[in-house]
Design an enzyme around this catalytic site. Structure first.
Site, PDB file in Angstrom:
ATOM      1  N   THR A  93     -36.462 -27.355  -5.280  1.00 30.73           N
ATOM      2  CA  THR A  93     -36.250 -27.488  -3.994  1.00 30.73           C
ATOM      3  C   THR A  93     -35.161 -26.813  -3.478  1.00 30.73           C
ATOM      4  O   THR A  93     -34.209 -26.371  -4.315  1.00 30.73           O
ATOM      5  CB  THR A  93     -35.686 -29.162  -3.599  1.00 30.73           C
ATOM      6  OG1 THR A  93     -35.229 -29.257  -2.313  1.00 30.73           O
ATOM      7  CG2 THR A  93     -34.850 -29.802  -4.721  1.00 30.73           C
ATOM      8  N   GLU A 130     -32.808 -27.760  -1.844  1.00 31.92           N
ATOM      9  CA  GLU A 130     -31.480 -28.550  -2.074  1.00 31.92           C
ATOM     10  C   GLU A 130     -30.666 -27.913  -2.891  1.00 31.92           C
ATOM     11  O   GLU A 130     -29.405 -28.312  -3.096  1.00 31.92           O
ATOM     12  CB  GLU A 130     -31.700 -30.002  -2.049  1.00 31.92           C
ATOM     13  CG  GLU A 130     -32.440 -30.609  -0.866  1.00 31.92           C
ATOM     14  CD  GLU A 130     -31.516 -30.748   0.330  1.00 31.92           C
ATOM     15  OE1 GLU A 130     -30.393 -31.316   0.016  1.00 31.92           O
ATOM     16  OE2 GLU A 130     -31.575 -30.270   1.446  1.00 31.92           O
ATOM     17  N   TYR A 157     -29.620 -36.309  -5.036  1.00 35.04           N
ATOM     18  CA  TYR A 157     -30.963 -36.038  -5.159  1.00 35.04           C
ATOM     19  C   TYR A 157     -30.909 -34.374  -5.595  1.00 35.04           C
ATOM     20  O   TYR A 157     -31.696 -34.179  -6.690  1.00 35.04           O
ATOM     21  CB  TYR A 157     -31.579 -35.987  -3.706  1.00 35.04           C
ATOM     22  CG  TYR A 157     -32.991 -35.173  -3.416  1.00 35.04           C
ATOM     23  CD1 TYR A 157     -33.986 -35.744  -4.280  1.00 35.04           C
ATOM     24  CD2 TYR A 157     -32.938 -33.742  -3.148  1.00 35.04           C
ATOM     25  CE1 TYR A 157     -35.364 -34.956  -3.961  1.00 35.04           C
ATOM     26  CE2 TYR A 157     -34.091 -33.066  -2.951  1.00 35.04           C
ATOM     27  CZ  TYR A 157     -35.187 -33.745  -3.569  1.00 35.04           C
ATOM     28  OH  TYR A 157     -36.293 -32.817  -3.183  1.00 35.04           O
ATOM     29  N   LYS A 173     -32.638 -32.809  -9.333  1.00 39.96           N
ATOM     30  CA  LYS A 173     -33.455 -32.061  -9.328  1.00 39.96           C
ATOM     31  C   LYS A 173     -32.970 -30.543 -10.022  1.00 39.96           C
ATOM     32  O   LYS A 173     -33.908 -29.599 -10.386  1.00 39.96           O
ATOM     33  CB  LYS A 173     -33.864 -31.431  -7.833  1.00 39.96           C
ATOM     34  CG  LYS A 173     -34.657 -32.781  -7.020  1.00 39.96           C
ATOM     35  CD  LYS A 173     -36.267 -32.112  -7.575  1.00 39.96           C
ATOM     36  CE  LYS A 173     -37.070 -33.295  -6.812  1.00 39.96           C
ATOM     37  NZ  LYS A 173     -38.541 -33.191  -6.934  1.00 39.96           N
TER      38      LYS A 173
HETATM   39  P1  NAP Z   1     -43.258 -37.675  -0.557  1.00 40.29           P
HETATM   40  O1  NAP Z   1     -44.044 -37.728   0.552  1.00 40.29           O
HETATM   41  O2  NAP Z   1     -41.922 -38.627  -0.572  1.00 40.29           O
HETATM   42  O3  NAP Z   1     -43.867 -38.424  -1.983  1.00 40.29           O
HETATM   43  C1  NAP Z   1     -43.101 -38.736  -3.093  1.00 40.29           C
HETATM   44  C2  NAP Z   1     -44.148 -39.053  -4.108  1.00 40.29           C
HETATM   45  O4  NAP Z   1     -43.702 -39.384  -5.354  1.00 40.29           O
HETATM   46  C3  NAP Z   1     -45.124 -40.630  -3.783  1.00 40.29           C
HETATM   47  O5  NAP Z   1     -46.277 -40.248  -4.346  1.00 40.29           O
HETATM   48  C4  NAP Z   1     -44.448 -41.616  -4.376  1.00 40.29           C
HETATM   49  O6  NAP Z   1     -45.180 -42.766  -4.760  1.00 40.29           O
HETATM   50  C5  NAP Z   1     -44.271 -40.916  -5.824  1.00 40.29           C
HETATM   51  N1  NAP Z   1     -43.073 -41.504  -6.735  1.00 40.29           N
HETATM   52  C6  NAP Z   1     -41.829 -41.980  -6.104  1.00 40.29           C
HETATM   53  N2  NAP Z   1     -41.082 -42.226  -7.168  1.00 40.29           N
HETATM   54  C7  NAP Z   1     -42.030 -42.216  -8.467  1.00 40.29           C
HETATM   55  C8  NAP Z   1     -41.917 -42.920  -9.842  1.00 40.29           C
HETATM   56  N3  NAP Z   1     -40.814 -43.417 -10.314  1.00 40.29           N
HETATM   57  N4  NAP Z   1     -43.154 -42.680 -10.370  1.00 40.29           N
HETATM   58  C9  NAP Z   1     -44.116 -42.057 -10.010  1.00 40.29           C
HETATM   59  N5  NAP Z   1     -44.122 -41.830  -8.631  1.00 40.29           N
HETATM   60  C10 NAP Z   1     -43.058 -41.579  -7.897  1.00 40.29           C
HETATM   61  O7  NAP Z   1     -42.622 -36.231  -1.037  1.00 40.29           O
HETATM   62  P2  NAP Z   1     -43.281 -35.111  -0.757  1.00 40.29           P
HETATM   63  O8  NAP Z   1     -42.632 -34.493   0.847  1.00 40.29           O
HETATM   64  O9  NAP Z   1     -44.762 -35.202  -0.972  1.00 40.29           O
HETATM   65  O10 NAP Z   1     -42.672 -34.153  -1.549  1.00 40.29           O
HETATM   66  C11 NAP Z   1     -43.430 -33.820  -2.979  1.00 40.29           C
HETATM   67  C12 NAP Z   1     -42.175 -33.248  -4.182  1.00 40.29           C
HETATM   68  O11 NAP Z   1     -41.537 -32.215  -3.466  1.00 40.29           O
HETATM   69  C13 NAP Z   1     -41.105 -34.142  -4.292  1.00 40.29           C
HETATM   70  O12 NAP Z   1     -40.840 -34.054  -5.572  1.00 40.29           O
HETATM   71  C14 NAP Z   1     -39.970 -33.618  -3.540  1.00 40.29           C
HETATM   72  O13 NAP Z   1     -38.680 -34.076  -4.059  1.00 40.29           O
HETATM   73  C15 NAP Z   1     -40.358 -32.223  -3.523  1.00 40.29           C
HETATM   74  N6  NAP Z   1     -39.973 -31.386  -2.369  1.00 40.29           N
HETATM   75  C16 NAP Z   1     -40.492 -31.775  -1.017  1.00 40.29           C
HETATM   76  C17 NAP Z   1     -39.906 -30.951  -0.107  1.00 40.29           C
HETATM   77  C18 NAP Z   1     -40.423 -31.260   1.388  1.00 40.29           C
HETATM   78  O14 NAP Z   1     -39.750 -30.505   2.416  1.00 40.29           O
HETATM   79  N7  NAP Z   1     -41.420 -32.061   1.658  1.00 40.29           N
HETATM   80  C19 NAP Z   1     -39.310 -29.506  -0.241  1.00 40.29           C
HETATM   81  C20 NAP Z   1     -38.823 -29.489  -1.572  1.00 40.29           C
HETATM   82  C21 NAP Z   1     -39.191 -30.106  -2.836  1.00 40.29           C
HETATM   83  P3  NAP Z   1     -45.307 -43.906  -3.622  1.00 40.29           P
HETATM   84  O15 NAP Z   1     -45.823 -43.595  -2.725  1.00 40.29           O
HETATM   85  O16 NAP Z   1     -45.680 -45.136  -4.587  1.00 40.29           O
HETATM   86  O17 NAP Z   1     -43.719 -44.118  -3.236  1.00 40.29           O
HETATM   87  N1  GDD Z   2     -33.427 -37.840   7.727  1.00 41.05           N
HETATM   88  C1  GDD Z   2     -32.757 -37.546   8.723  1.00 41.05           C
HETATM   89  N2  GDD Z   2     -32.709 -38.565   9.652  1.00 41.05           N
HETATM   90  N3  GDD Z   2     -32.073 -36.353   8.423  1.00 41.05           N
HETATM   91  C2  GDD Z   2     -31.390 -36.117   9.964  1.00 41.05           C
HETATM   92  C3  GDD Z   2     -31.108 -37.068  10.911  1.00 41.05           C
HETATM   93  C4  GDD Z   2     -31.869 -38.215  10.772  1.00 41.05           C
HETATM   94  O1  GDD Z   2     -31.753 -39.136  11.699  1.00 41.05           O
HETATM   95  N4  GDD Z   2     -30.114 -36.425  11.735  1.00 41.05           N
HETATM   96  C5  GDD Z   2     -30.164 -35.464  11.369  1.00 41.05           C
HETATM   97  N5  GDD Z   2     -30.674 -35.072  10.245  1.00 41.05           N
HETATM   98  C6  GDD Z   2     -30.377 -33.734   9.400  1.00 41.05           C
HETATM   99  C7  GDD Z   2     -30.138 -34.267   7.931  1.00 41.05           C
HETATM  100  O2  GDD Z   2     -28.524 -34.154   7.967  1.00 41.05           O
HETATM  101  C8  GDD Z   2     -30.385 -32.909   7.050  1.00 41.05           C
HETATM  102  O3  GDD Z   2     -29.284 -32.044   7.427  1.00 41.05           O
HETATM  103  C9  GDD Z   2     -31.580 -32.497   7.986  1.00 41.05           C
HETATM  104  O4  GDD Z   2     -31.433 -33.123   9.235  1.00 41.05           O
HETATM  105  C10 GDD Z   2     -32.874 -32.528   7.299  1.00 41.05           C
HETATM  106  O5  GDD Z   2     -33.050 -33.769   6.919  1.00 41.05           O
HETATM  107  P1  GDD Z   2     -34.410 -34.477   6.301  1.00 41.05           P
HETATM  108  O6  GDD Z   2     -35.390 -34.301   7.142  1.00 41.05           O
HETATM  109  O7  GDD Z   2     -34.176 -35.750   5.879  1.00 41.05           O
HETATM  110  O8  GDD Z   2     -34.706 -33.587   5.089  1.00 41.05           O
HETATM  111  P2  GDD Z   2     -33.669 -32.932   3.840  1.00 41.05           P
HETATM  112  O9  GDD Z   2     -33.606 -31.402   4.224  1.00 41.05           O
HETATM  113  O10 GDD Z   2     -32.593 -33.551   3.876  1.00 41.05           O
HETATM  114  O11 GDD Z   2     -34.750 -33.115   2.580  1.00 41.05           O
HETATM  115  C11 GDD Z   2     -35.995 -32.709   2.545  1.00 41.05           C
HETATM  116  O12 GDD Z   2     -36.221 -31.390   2.244  1.00 41.05           O
HETATM  117  C12 GDD Z   2     -35.827 -31.009   0.993  1.00 41.05           C
HETATM  118  C13 GDD Z   2     -35.937 -29.501   0.742  1.00 41.05           C
HETATM  119  O13 GDD Z   2     -34.700 -28.802   1.275  1.00 41.05           O
HETATM  120  C14 GDD Z   2     -36.929 -33.408   1.525  1.00 41.05           C
HETATM  121  O14 GDD Z   2     -38.181 -33.350   1.724  1.00 41.05           O
HETATM  122  C15 GDD Z   2     -36.485 -33.457   0.219  1.00 41.05           C
HETATM  123  O15 GDD Z   2     -37.200 -33.929  -0.611  1.00 41.05           O
HETATM  124  C16 GDD Z   2     -36.403 -31.584  -0.101  1.00 41.05           C
HETATM  125  O16 GDD Z   2     -36.158 -31.241  -1.292  1.00 41.05           O
END
Ligand code: NAP
Ligand code: GDD
Length: 362
Positions: A127, A129, A151, A155
């Protein structure tokens, strides 16, 4: 037929990756957790597909991983499972470390202990992050890491242990350093989906106000459906390498909000600063968006923008398939329909209850 195992299959990315790999002709295996409500909304439409199989397991449970990986003997593993919410990681730091850090080690060891070092390729969901309190903009594969939440620290371990196993045991394992990617399947407490749902509800009279945290945070937002292709491309490469996956464009939470409300038919303007900032409907003068300290994080990441040049040149990946405006539009359109359906369902239920009470329907 190639076999893939996806952890986190019920999540946003897991659902898109499943569709992508099924289209490519893979036998897709997914790991799921038992839940009290056994309905997996994002993959319900593919359950029943002859090449789609689900197995109970957990990243916190080595035995389940050894069992699943040893039984399936997959050609490719996509480790997408994680406690993926940054703000929640401040509330559950130990669980986040166990799943997002040690969980990665458990997968690597399960592959090694079942004798699949040479046959199984592994993708780790890393990520942006990791860049956290950023040391340069835009961020590339060589930008120093500075994780800035429980987090991100977890990671970071996942990233380094993958690199370690690649060098120590010559395993084909790599990390995709993915920047934020969103979709109509995004979890409802991430900021983009929280905004698009609220815009749809407010436009249809189902919600009064939206409360957000830091409006000035900058993110590089892409479309999740476009990003899963990269995960696959990385495992088809000659050599295991880590890649930044991003669009190269940056927008603030405030900009996302204004655009989302625009697509919902409301023109917002922001006035004030910090906790006093408000999003006001230009037509009615109503305050629709307020800032609340409940959504501030102890440390926040505020300046993410990725440089996808390496993925473009070496993997042939195109980061410009779905632009920012298109992404916001498709999410709002989806949520406008979702809320309209919920309204219609409520109306039907209320009518039915009235008819039942009056004895019109028995
Ligand atoms: P998500 O929608 O939150 O999905 C997370 C998945 O992980 C769900 O299927 C959840 O299962 C499963 N999980 C959580 N804890 C677990 C455990 N202990 N054992 C087995 N499964 C578990 O996340 P996503 O947005 O698809 O992201 C996928 C991956 O990419 C994550 O690793 C996230 O950190 C990483 N990532 C995401 C982003 C982004 O912007 N989306 C960016 C960078 C990296 P349940 O449905 O049972 O909760
Ligand atoms: N969730 C949330 N809720 N975020 C808020 C809010 C709110 O009400 N208001 C402002 N934010 C700001 C957060 O402080 C952060 O700076 C930004 O919006 C994005 O927040 P999220 O959408 O929660 O995503 P994230 O960037 O913290 O994390 C996501 O992206 C990562 C990759 O950079 C997640 O998907 C992580 O799993 C992933 O690694």
């Amino acid at each position: 037929m190639k076999k893939a195992l996806i952890t986190g299959i019920s999540g946003q990315d897991g659902s898109y990756l499943s569709e992508f790999l099924l289209d490519k002709g893979y036998d897709v295996h997914g790991m799921i957790r038992r839940s009290s409500v056994d309905y997996r909304e994002r993959i319900a439409h593919i359950e029943g597909h002859p090449h789609f199989h689900l197995h109970y397991g957990d990243l916190g449970d080595s035995m389940s991983l050894l069992n699943i990986i040893g039984k399936i003997r997959p050609d490719e593993i996509y480790n997408l499972a994680a406690q993926s919410h940054v703000q929640v990681s401040f509330d559950v730091p130990e669980f986040t470390a166990d799943v997002d850090a040690v969980g990665v080690l458990r997968i690597l060891e399960a592959v090694r202990l079942t004798g699949q070092v040479k046959t199984c390729r592994i993708y780790q969901a890393s990520t942006s992050e990791l860049y956290g309190k950023v040391e340069e903009v835009p961020q590339t594969e060589t930008t120093p890491f500075h994780p800035y939440s429980p987090y991100a620290v977890a990671k970071q371990y996942g990233f380094w242990i993958v690199k370690e196993y690649r060098e120590a045991y010559h395993m084909f394992c790599c990390s995709g350093i993915l920047f934020n990617h969103e979709s109509e399947r995004r979890g409802e407490t991430f900021v983009t989906r929280k905004i698009t749902l609220a815009a749809a509800r407010i436009a249809q009279g189902r919600q009064d106000k939206l409360r957000l945290g830091n409006l000035s945070a900058l993110r590089d937002w892409g479309y999740a459906r476009d990003y899963v292709e990269c995960m696959w491309l990385m495992l088809q490469n000659d050599k295991p390498q880590d890649y930044v996956i991003a669009t190269g464009r940056q927008h603030s939470v405030r900009e996302f909000c204004m655009l989302a409300f625009h697509y919902a038919g409301i023109e917002l303007e922001f006035q004030g600063v910090g906790i006093e900032e408000k999003g006001i409907d230009k037509n009615s003068g109503r305050i629709l968006v307020e800032v609340s300290s409940d959504f501030y994080r102890p440390t926040d990441v505020v300046n993410l923008c990725g440089d996808p040049t390496k993925a473009m040149t070496e993997l042939g990946w195109d980061p410009s398939k779905t632009g920012f405006e298109e992404l916001v539009k498709l999410m709002v359109e989806y949520d406008m329909k979702k809320i309209a359906m919920e309204k219609a369902e409520t109306k039907i239920r209320v009518n039915l209850e009235e008819y039942l009470e009056k004895g019109v329907v028995k």
